[in-house]
Scaffold this active site. Sequence first.
Site, mmCIF file in Angstrom:
data_model
loop_
_atom_site.group_PDB
_atom_site.id
_atom_site.type_symbol
_atom_site.label_atom_id
_atom_site.label_comp_id
_atom_site.label_asym_id
_atom_site.label_seq_id
_atom_site.Cartn_x
_atom_site.Cartn_y
_atom_site.Cartn_z
ATOM 1 C CE LYS A 140 -2.164 0.932 4.226
ATOM 2 N NZ LYS A 140 -3.010 0.626 5.122
ATOM 3 C CB SER A 215 -6.154 2.914 5.110
ATOM 4 O OG SER A 215 -5.057 2.148 5.607
ATOM 5 C CB SER A 239 -5.892 -0.359 7.815
ATOM 6 O OG SER A 239 -6.516 0.743 8.229
#
Length: 539
Positions: A140, A215, A239
Amino acid sequence: MAPQAWCQKERVKNKAWFVGILLTVFFRIVEVITDVIFWFIHTKKEKTILPPIENLLLLESASNLARKIRNQKVTSEEVVKVFIGRIQAINPIINCVVDNRFELALKEAQKVDQLIQSGQKDKETLELETPFLGVPFTIKDCFSVTGLRYTAGLVKRKDIIGQFDSDVVALMKKAGAIILAVTNVSELCMWWESNNKVYGRSRNPYDTNRIVGGSSGGEAALLASGGSPFGIGSDIGGSIRMPAFFNGIFGHKPTRGIVSNFEQQPVAEKVLQTFLVTGPMSRFCSDLMPMFRILASDNIAKLKLDEKVKVTKLRYFYMENFGKVPLLSRVHPDLKEAQMKVVRHIQQAYNIPVQKVEFSKFYHAMEIWFVKMSTGGNPSFAAELAMRQGEVSIGTELLKFCVGQSDYTLPGLAMGFLEKFSLDSTHPTSVKMMAMCDELRRELQELLGDDGVLFVPPHPTPALYHNQPLTKPLNAAYTAIFNVLGFPVTQVPLGLGSWGVPLGVQVVGNLHNDHLTLAVAAELERAFGGWVSPSTITC
């Protein structure tokens, strides 16, 4: 107790009860109305279908790909090319990859092939020293990767390029893996829909009108679509687990303090460093353990990963929900049934009782998380939005947002606004919530011991429509509480539900018992099939 004091206490209790009823009724009405509105808006939009999977390599686990590369059944260059092609095919649809290093990855793959073909090292040595030699991976966009954009979804960071690799990227490279790309996140990784003003919104591969979570949402969507064999996420409130759930893949939130968080944004300081964890994500459970071994590095000695787990010898527990919390959605029937299928499987396949448990303190899960986060010692979120150079003026930016001129997202600004009402650590409510957190941790430790696991819903609902999380902000409670408790949790996919998007369950273990949650996850993958492709398979 004196009658007057008793009466006063009863009045306070009755008032709290009445307020709770009012909040519940208000939230249910708002929830029904907004659910209808979002349904009406999005049912008029067509889902964009992903292109079919046409190469069998896209259906292999990272572990199998590594084995085939070592055994020269396939070249690393071929594998990398196939996944680059898949990303190029799906990214215009789901918008999950935000920067890449395709050319460099191909050159590195060619070097891997030359090393293997040279015979300088035998297959056993290659497996021991570089277990994922030649296999591509992704991460990410909040971790530093040399040469790639390092934005964490913040406009102020849009031109920042990683100058060196974060610890976890370096560890994966040392294990022979090839970094391919970085994936989309929510703004500063603090919301559960991956959408920001730098790269825009990521879309769920099963239904492009729905969220990918956050996220690590771009990462989970990419993995679910077959765009990467495996990847790395981070988790401070769910997340890893929420995106893994919404996209039907496996994700592991390790025990606190095991995997390095070095060089990721925003920087977690002091006690928040124990809430934030970094962990593996994959379509296949078989990849989680070998990847976790690499990421744990020197801390592997704190774990029991070499201990053989017999799922028939474990004790099992399950929770249906966190209680009738006024501002929390009720658990969807599909998720209730998915969890009960897991319970029935354990009972019937192994003749093991699965005990239903309730902990009243979970009712306060989100309050506990908010207090622990706000008193953890990090700069304010308004300061994080300003890259710790002063603070963003939340009021001004909210006004600019209303006319489409703000560089910040509404969830980010809302968080900056709400934190102004947070309590300091000495406030009686803060003291109460922190004590409750410690008590809940002890209660769970006593329940689980060294041979117990707990099944918990991953979220009240499957993947919502885009922007719909704004109407249900506290639904992250089902994941967030385990960050401040510190326990390891493995997210397990359990097929698709009535909405056409994935279902799942969280498997929770005691501190340092990651091996138990991973073993149970593997058993559930065997029993229920694990990942379901969002694309047709034509190969």
